[in-house]
Design a protein around this motif. Structure first.
Motif: not given
Length: 56
Positions: A7-8, A13-20
């Motif tokens: 994956t990219w 990291a983007g997924q973690a930011v979105l979850e937060y």
């Protein structure tokens, strides 16, 4: 996904930011709902406490 199945590099990291961000949004909405439901009662209690506070 890339051609080799990876994956990219920053996808997790983007997924973690979105979850937060979603958690923060949920907390903010909960606070707004709680304040709209109990705001007047909390304000009345606060005013009573201030009225009985020594030196006021």
């Amino acid at each position: 996904m890339w051609e080799n199945g990876t994956t990219w590099p920053f996808a997790t990291a983007g997924q973690a930011v979105l979850e937060y961000a979603l958690i923060l949004l949920g907390v903010a909405l909960t606070v707004v709902v709680a304040l709209s439901a109990f705001g007047n009662a909390v304000n009345a209690l606060y005013q009573r406490v201030l009225a009985q506070w020594p030196g006021s």
